[in-house]
Enzyme design. Structure first.
Site, PDB file in Angstrom:
ATOM      1  N   GLY A   1      -1.375   4.695   2.382  1.00 32.33           N
ATOM      2  CA  GLY A   1      -0.105   4.301   3.163  1.00 32.33           C
ATOM      3  C   GLY A   1       0.894   3.469   2.194  1.00 32.33           C
ATOM      4  O   GLY A   1       0.454   3.288   0.916  1.00 32.33           O
TER       5      GLY A   1
ATOM      6  N   VAL B   1      -0.846   1.876  -1.246  1.00 34.35           N
ATOM      7  CA  VAL B   1      -2.236   1.473  -1.031  1.00 34.35           C
ATOM      8  C   VAL B   1      -2.830   2.863  -1.132  1.00 34.35           C
ATOM      9  O   VAL B   1      -2.637   3.759  -0.368  1.00 34.35           O
ATOM     10  CB  VAL B   1      -2.667   0.866   0.328  1.00 34.35           C
ATOM     11  CG1 VAL B   1      -4.041   0.664   0.498  1.00 34.35           C
ATOM     12  CG2 VAL B   1      -1.918  -0.507   0.680  1.00 34.35           C
TER      13      VAL B   1
ATOM     14  N   ASP C   1       5.085 -11.375   8.577  1.00 32.46           N
ATOM     15  CA  ASP C   1       5.119  -9.969   8.603  1.00 32.46           C
ATOM     16  C   ASP C   1       4.245  -9.343   9.540  1.00 32.46           C
ATOM     17  O   ASP C   1       3.880  -8.243   9.261  1.00 32.46           O
ATOM     18  CB  ASP C   1       5.303  -9.161   7.399  1.00 32.46           C
ATOM     19  CG  ASP C   1       6.219  -8.077   7.391  1.00 32.46           C
ATOM     20  OD1 ASP C   1       6.863  -7.703   8.385  1.00 32.46           O
ATOM     21  OD2 ASP C   1       5.856  -7.233   6.505  1.00 32.46           O
TER      22      ASP C   1
END
Length: 631
Positions: A319, A326, A437
């Site tokens: 991702g 990643v 986040d």
């Protein structure tokens, strides 16, 4: 003085009430009268179960008023009913010795443990400050004793999670005597949770060798060995059938976490196993409920990570995040990890973000937080290595290729687990951490589809004497609290707001920032509020969910909790620990009704995706926001 003070000869009663650890919460209940009523009720309930029902494991809870109490008690299985009752009596008296109104406490003895908290904790296994206690006598024939004791404990670590009741006791013959060993997990944890806890315990107890006895304990498990008997021989079982398929058992100890608060193991157990059983250095430990002295994360070699990820190939990419991509990596020892390669650029904050994430994540440890295993710095390269999550991120199950595959129980467990992880960051760690986040692609799912909060690159510490920080906006619009996006006022309630939005996404299967295709053109939060006002909550529910698999009232309750989390005023939003209680309670929400929420919208909206990611310019994102009511 040796701690091998007791031997099992005959049927001499001994509740084994040597106090190993006591911890008291630093936080107090809000209403002492109400709190003590609940505490007394739970302890009395446990006493009845232990004394009258002859139970060696029991839980209880009382949730009247604003200060609920959850409690758990467990005896070692080898204790008689009488000794178990005596151990409970000692524990229940000792646990009241905390300062008045402490809303959590734990006592651990050789024979039993007792814990109470103001939040549900029954499925927790590892907590900050887990520890060990070692005797002070060196074994005769230390090398042979070490080898036998390590093998016995390694076998218990592997076998115990597979045994009904999560308890095993063994006796291993060695020259001149025997090694008695046990392992035990709380009966209500999962098999994987038991294994995780005993992995921590096994690695901690290594520090005791070559002493003749040692103990390791944590929130959900206990491990002990001694050359002196502390249980009857008829309590042992043959654990051989539970060891089949474990090969040399090295895999069971790789990646175990030594110590509390996210202490990263440098493959310590494997090193000891292969290199002749050298005694590792003793690691200073803090109180089981508080902070502890820590080691840093593992420093990986760049060439090893490059090889593990096939040179960071696209085929290994899992991702993309705001600060980097990643990749899936397979280390030389076969361990699969997630490798986050931070984006290089001209930003002078690269090192700041790297240092922030390393320091924070290597010092926190909770079952609902992704574990940082290590890091790598080479030139301008900055890389983080995490435990691998088999099911990737939540957004794929809600909006991606796996959309519609989660049932309601799985979604509810994800909601509750995420709430627990945030409550730990905000209130249970020794400093307050604001994630900043929280969104569906920062919630990863393990092999059991349990949630793990990830990506702490934007996390901030909140000083103890402050209620909020004033800072520039950084986050993802669509999930961001209005007071933070517009005015830069950051508090833990910003995470609460984001959590509320995520809950609505989990329930609806709709992105928060995606406009409805109909003429109204409503965003998710607007839609949720409108349906709530019309008492049509269930119209929000993802149509892929089978109506027969969820309780309508429970679903309505969770929707209302989400709306409570998105209140316009931060003060009106519940804390995350209160959210956990609300989720687990059937009645507490009746007197708490949400008022109209607000949400942050970007001016450059699009039907595909109008959110601003963490990697976008802060000034541009701030300038492009507006606050809209939910109408």
């Amino acid at each position: 003085m040796s701690w091998s003070w007791w031997s099992f000869h005959g049927a001499v009663a001994d509740p084994q009430t040597r106090l190993l650890n006591k911890g008291c919460s630093q936080y107090n209940a809000t209403n002492l009268s109400n709190f003590y009523q609940n505490l007394n009720s739970t302890l009395e309930d446990l006493r009845t179960k232990v004394n009258n029902q002859s139970k060696h494991f029991a839980t209880a809870q009382a949730a009247k008023g604003a200060d609920p109490v959850y409690a758990m008690f467990q005896c070692r299985n080898y204790l008689s009913n009488t000794d178990c009752s005596a151990c409970f009596a000692t524990a229940s008296a000792q646990i009241r010795n905390c300062s008045a109104g402490a809303n959590g406490a734990r006592v651990i003895y050789d024979g039993c443990f007792l814990r109470y908290e103001s939040n549900g904790f029954f499925d927790q296994t590892t907590m900050p400050g887990n520890s060990m206690i070692c005797g002070n006598q060196t074994a005769v024939g230390a090398n042979a004793f070490d080898a036998a004791a390590q093998q016995a404990l390694m076998d218990l670590q592997i076998a115990t999670p597979k045994i009904t009741g999560f308890f095993a006791a063994t006796k291993t013959q060695v020259a001149g005597g025997a090694i008695y060993a046990i392992a035990q997990c709380a009966e209500n944890v999962t098999q994987s949770g038991c294994l995780d806890c005993l992995t921590v315990g096994y690695n901690n107890i290594q520090s005791c060798f070559p002493n003749t006895d040692g103990r390791a304990f944590d929130a959900g498990c206990f491990m002990r060995y001694s050359e002196t008997s502390f249980f009857a021989d008829n309590q042992t079982i043959d654990i051989t059938p539970f060891l089949k398929g474990s090969s040399s058992k090295k895999g069971a100890i790789i990646g175990g976490v030594v110590g509390g608060v996210g202490l990263i193991v440098i493959l310590l157990a494997l090193f000891v196993w292969l290199r002749g059983y050298k005694k590792p250095k003793r690691v200073p430990r803090g109180d089981i409920l508080g902070a502890t002295e820590l080691r840093g994360p593992v420093n990986y070699r760049y060439k090893d990570l490059k090889s593990a990820t096939k040179n960071f190939s696209d085929e290994n990419k899992l991702g993309e995040g705001g600060f980097g991509d990643v990749y899936k990596g397979t280390l030389k020892n076969g361990k699969v990890v997630a490798v986050k390669k931070l984006i290089l650029g001209k930003s002078s904050k690269l090192d700041e973000h790297f240092e922030s994430e390393v320091k924070l994540i290597s010092n926190v440890h909770h079952r609902n937080l992704v574990r940082l295993l290590g890091c790598c710095s080479k030139g301008q390269e900055r890389i983080l290595v995490y435990e691998y999550m088999a099911n990737n991120s939540l957004d794929r199950f809600l909006f991606g290729e796996k959309k519609g595959s989660l049932n309601w129980k799985q979604r509810y467990d994800i909601i509750l687990g995420t709430a627990r992880g945030l409550a730990y960051l905000h209130e249970d760690f020794h400093v307050c951490i604001i994630h900043r986040d929280i969104k569906t692609n920062n919630i990863l799912l393990d092999e059991d589809l349990q949630p793990r909060i990830a990506d702490f690159g934007l996390a901030r510490l909140l000083p103890e004497d402050q209620s909020h920080l004033s800072t520039k906006f950084a986050g993802t619009l669509g999930y961001t609290a209005p007071e933070y996006a517009i005015h830069g006022q950051l508090s833990v309630k910003a995470d609460t707001y984001s959590f509320g939005v995520v809950v609505l996404e989990i329930i609806s299967g709709q992105k928060s920032s995606e406009l409805r295709a109909d003429d109204d053109g409503e965003f998710l939060l607007q839609k949720a509020w409108k349906l709530y006002e019309g008492d049509m909550h269930l119209e929000l529910v993802d149509k892929t969910l089978d109506p027969h698999e969820y309780d309508a009232e429970e679903m309505k309750k969770v929707i209302e909790i989400a709306l409570l989390c998105t209140q316009a005023s931060p003060a009106a939003r519940p804390t995350m620990s209160e959210v956990v209680v609300l989720l687990k309670s059937k009645n507490l929400l009746e007197q708490m009704k949400p008022t109209m929420p607000v949400f942050v919208e970007t001016n450059y909206r699009s039907r595909a995706d109008n959110s601003t990611s963490t990697g976008s310019s802060t000034s541009k994102a701030t300038a492009s926001t507006s606050v809209l009511s939910a109408r």
